[in-house]
Design a protein around this motif. Sequence first.
Motif, mmCIF file in Angstrom:
data_model
loop_
_atom_site.group_PDB
_atom_site.id
_atom_site.type_symbol
_atom_site.label_atom_id
_atom_site.label_comp_id
_atom_site.label_asym_id
_atom_site.label_seq_id
_atom_site.Cartn_x
_atom_site.Cartn_y
_atom_site.Cartn_z
ATOM 1 N N GLY B 73 0.822 -1.203 0.000
ATOM 2 C CA GLY B 73 0.000 0.000 0.000
ATOM 3 C C GLY B 73 0.860 1.258 0.000
ATOM 4 O O GLY B 73 0.639 2.188 -0.785
ATOM 5 N N LEU B 74 1.869 1.238 0.851
ATOM 6 C CA LEU B 74 2.774 2.383 0.979
ATOM 7 C C LEU B 74 3.526 2.627 -0.327
ATOM 8 O O LEU B 74 3.614 3.763 -0.816
ATOM 9 N N ALA B 75 4.051 1.553 -0.898
ATOM 10 C CA ALA B 75 4.825 1.695 -2.139
ATOM 11 C C ALA B 75 3.928 2.213 -3.259
ATOM 12 O O ALA B 75 4.343 3.078 -4.048
ATOM 13 N N GLY B 76 2.681 1.709 -3.316
ATOM 14 C CA GLY B 76 1.764 2.175 -4.357
ATOM 15 C C GLY B 76 1.478 3.665 -4.208
ATOM 16 O O GLY B 76 1.558 4.424 -5.181
ATOM 17 N N ALA B 77 1.168 4.089 -2.983
ATOM 18 C CA ALA B 77 0.856 5.500 -2.749
ATOM 19 C C ALA B 77 2.052 6.384 -3.068
ATOM 20 O O ALA B 77 1.911 7.462 -3.668
ATOM 21 N N ALA B 78 3.259 5.934 -2.694
ATOM 22 C CA ALA B 78 4.455 6.744 -2.931
ATOM 23 C C ALA B 78 4.733 6.878 -4.425
ATOM 24 O O ALA B 78 5.024 7.974 -4.925
ATOM 25 N N VAL B 260 -2.528 -4.606 -4.865
ATOM 26 C CA VAL B 260 -2.792 -3.988 -3.562
ATOM 27 C C VAL B 260 -2.437 -2.503 -3.631
ATOM 28 O O VAL B 260 -3.201 -1.644 -3.185
ATOM 29 N N GLY B 261 -1.288 -2.197 -4.208
ATOM 30 C CA GLY B 261 -0.816 -0.817 -4.296
ATOM 31 C C GLY B 261 -1.633 0.034 -5.253
ATOM 32 O O GLY B 261 -1.487 1.257 -5.302
ATOM 33 N N LEU B 262 -2.481 -0.604 -6.054
ATOM 34 C CA LEU B 262 -3.333 0.147 -6.970
ATOM 35 C C LEU B 262 -4.687 0.448 -6.328
ATOM 36 O O LEU B 262 -5.167 1.575 -6.309
ATOM 37 N N VAL B 263 -5.275 -0.620 -5.746
ATOM 38 C CA VAL B 263 -6.631 -0.524 -5.206
ATOM 39 C C VAL B 263 -6.677 0.390 -3.977
ATOM 40 O O VAL B 263 -7.536 1.281 -3.883
ATOM 41 N N VAL B 264 -5.749 0.154 -3.048
ATOM 42 C CA VAL B 264 -5.836 0.829 -1.756
ATOM 43 C C VAL B 264 -5.701 2.352 -1.877
ATOM 44 O O VAL B 264 -6.578 3.088 -1.394
ATOM 45 N N PRO B 265 -4.659 2.886 -2.536
ATOM 46 C CA PRO B 265 -4.593 4.350 -2.638
ATOM 47 C C PRO B 265 -5.790 4.929 -3.397
ATOM 48 O O PRO B 265 -6.270 6.013 -3.071
ATOM 49 N N LEU B 280 -0.014 8.355 2.266
ATOM 50 C CA LEU B 280 1.044 7.365 2.526
ATOM 51 C C LEU B 280 0.683 6.470 3.696
ATOM 52 O O LEU B 280 0.600 5.254 3.563
ATOM 53 N N TRP B 281 0.434 7.062 4.866
ATOM 54 C CA TRP B 281 0.144 6.206 6.027
ATOM 55 C C TRP B 281 -1.214 5.556 5.921
ATOM 56 O O TRP B 281 -1.417 4.424 6.337
ATOM 57 N N ALA B 282 -2.186 6.271 5.306
ATOM 58 C CA ALA B 282 -3.508 5.660 5.147
ATOM 59 C C ALA B 282 -3.415 4.419 4.256
ATOM 60 O O ALA B 282 -4.028 3.390 4.531
ATOM 61 N N SER B 283 -2.605 4.488 3.190
ATOM 62 C CA SER B 283 -2.479 3.355 2.288
ATOM 63 C C SER B 283 -1.730 2.200 2.945
ATOM 64 O O SER B 283 -1.993 1.026 2.647
ATOM 65 N N ALA B 284 -0.788 2.537 3.836
ATOM 66 C CA ALA B 284 -0.095 1.464 4.548
ATOM 67 C C ALA B 284 -1.101 0.672 5.382
ATOM 68 O O ALA B 284 -1.142 -0.564 5.323
ATOM 69 N N LEU B 285 -1.934 1.379 6.121
ATOM 70 C CA LEU B 285 -2.955 0.692 6.929
ATOM 71 C C LEU B 285 -3.958 -0.024 6.028
ATOM 72 O O LEU B 285 -4.335 -1.170 6.277
ATOM 73 N N GLY B 286 -4.384 0.649 4.965
ATOM 74 C CA GLY B 286 -5.350 0.052 4.048
ATOM 75 C C GLY B 286 -4.798 -1.203 3.387
ATOM 76 O O GLY B 286 -5.513 -2.193 3.200
ATOM 77 N N GLY B 287 -3.519 -1.177 3.044
ATOM 78 C CA GLY B 287 -2.888 -2.358 2.440
ATOM 79 C C GLY B 287 -2.900 -3.527 3.399
ATOM 80 O O GLY B 287 -3.180 -4.667 3.016
ATOM 81 N N GLY B 317 -8.709 -6.071 -8.205
ATOM 82 C CA GLY B 317 -7.890 -4.991 -8.756
ATOM 83 C C GLY B 317 -8.014 -4.782 -10.247
ATOM 84 O O GLY B 317 -8.017 -3.640 -10.721
ATOM 85 N N ALA B 318 -8.130 -5.877 -11.012
ATOM 86 C CA ALA B 318 -8.123 -5.726 -12.466
ATOM 87 C C ALA B 318 -9.316 -4.908 -12.980
ATOM 88 O O ALA B 318 -9.127 -4.019 -13.817
ATOM 89 N N PRO B 319 -10.542 -5.159 -12.497
ATOM 90 C CA PRO B 319 -11.652 -4.305 -12.964
ATOM 91 C C PRO B 319 -11.431 -2.833 -12.624
ATOM 92 O O PRO B 319 -11.733 -1.950 -13.433
ATOM 93 N N LEU B 320 -10.863 -2.578 -11.437
ATOM 94 C CA LEU B 320 -10.589 -1.196 -11.053
ATOM 95 C C LEU B 320 -9.563 -0.576 -12.006
ATOM 96 O O LEU B 320 -9.678 0.589 -12.395
#
Lengths: 276, 333
Positions: B73-78, B260-265, B280-287, B317-320
Amino acid sequence: MVACVALSFGGAALADAPSAAPQRVVSINLCTDQLAMMLAGEGQLLSVSRIAFDQQVSPMAEEARAYIRNFGQAEEVYMLRPDLVLAGTFTPSHTVRMLEGLGIPVVRFDITSSLDGVRDQIAKMGEVLHRQTAAAHLIADFDARRAALEEERGERPSAMLYYANGYTSGEQSLANDILELAGFSNAAVAAGYEWGMKMPLEVLALSEPDLVITTRPYPGGSRAEDVMQHPAVMALNGNSASTTVTDHDWVCGTPFVLRAAERLAEVRREMASAAQ
Amino acid sequence: MTRSNTMTRVMLPLIAATLVLFCASMLIGPARMSLGDSLSALFAGGESPMALVMREIRLPRALLAVMIGASLGLAGAAMQGYLRNPLAEPGLIGVSGSAALGAVLAIQTGLAASFALGLPLAALAGALISVLLVMALAGPRGTSLTLILAGIAVSALAAALTSLVLNLSPNPFAASEIVFWMMGSLADRSMTHVWLALPLMVLGWALLAGLGRGLDALTLGEDAAQAMGIRLTRLRLMLVIGTACVVGAGTAVAGAIGFVGLVVPHILRPLVGARPSSLLWASALGGAVMLLLADIAVRLILPERDLKLGVLTAIVGAPLFLHLILKLRKERI
């Protein structure tokens, strides 16, 4: 024309099969490889499968070198001009059909799932190769060694077989018979496993066997085999005096299963003396 | 929306969800144990088989779900913040796949067995090469299209090489593990894997968490960010190394888990007011929440079959991803 001749030649061989002993036998299955090597007469067996050369699964890898190595493919087997092919029930059926279509008789051997089944396999191989006397000797020897192991009495510790990918062997398996003969009770049977099935690591941990028997890993490493080194498995074996692995003696329904049981019985005696 | 408001509105529910799902993950498994037995075994410890199940089998699984989910999640958001592109995600652009290639090479060459951190470091190297490659190919201001195309090429190559290495392995089980490396799973992981992944992950988390101010400034454009004293080269370096660390360490122990890094952010962005630093932190928790959910679901759907995590994350994730492509297309036209 060639095919025509081959067909008529093959047809003749098939018709004569019950009366004349086969002279050019090719085996394309690891288990028939071993039985044939044990029972075939001088020069009768021509070729064994490449798997028979693999130390990891074949207890007769040394002996196999005396024979031509085949890869179990119809074309190369046909080129060896066999008058009998030995195969397993899991040999691809298209290979077997093609060989039979080319007029070569194929005898298929079933998977052995009990010690009594081993006797039947030896007897069947003796008949197929026309080596009934040799087979009778091998069976008599098998019965004697088996009886010696059965005589031992005493505590029956529990053991669990735990293979790659978390598979175990339940009641209807040759491995179960080996365990029982060696004086262990199979913890997988107690946990309700009837044959070879995947067992969750949690179930293994809760069944608390006295001994966990794993397999020797292949080179190269895999996640499937890593599970046998999981700390939970290690912790179970940490309390027991000895650890052991299954090896090539466990794979096929041949007299080698008795060597496996004899070694395992030795482990049980060590465990008993360490407990005292 | 003020910052403290965001905290209570988004952070508290996410923390609560993580805790609840973590407990659920600890209580679900094939060994049927009562709630009381499970808890006393977990906290009292000792040599009992139940303690073994709780501490050596379920705890590492739940911990890794949190660690890896948070990392992805964190890596996706960053990445999305830096590239200002909602399609950037470690799985889609081939970073996870390349990390898997590094891990597979380490296992098959014996590096992983000869030296403890060999496995995560090799995965880190794989991840690092692919991040650099994709960012170089797409360029700092590359369009979504070039980024995704570069990512497709890198993932395809990494997947092919991973399959090749596993097929060439002398180990007969290796080839059947291609699906693990492509889809990811947490089945039968141990505390050893937690300790293997943790050092690099902590380093990566620290680097990525430090990006907040820079990413906020970047929303005003590169010139404005530089005028505010943000050093873009340094920012970029922290992003690349941080992403490679967290994705490499996670993939080394659990395979490549995509989306995960796509959907969560994407879900959380409107909730935090589109501020990259809060995201960043929200996506870490969401991930962490998403991966815990996925890992609980695979155990409930097919308890004995080890359904891969990537199957579930891709179904979500793919449909999103397709939806995002359509949205981007409309914006461009």
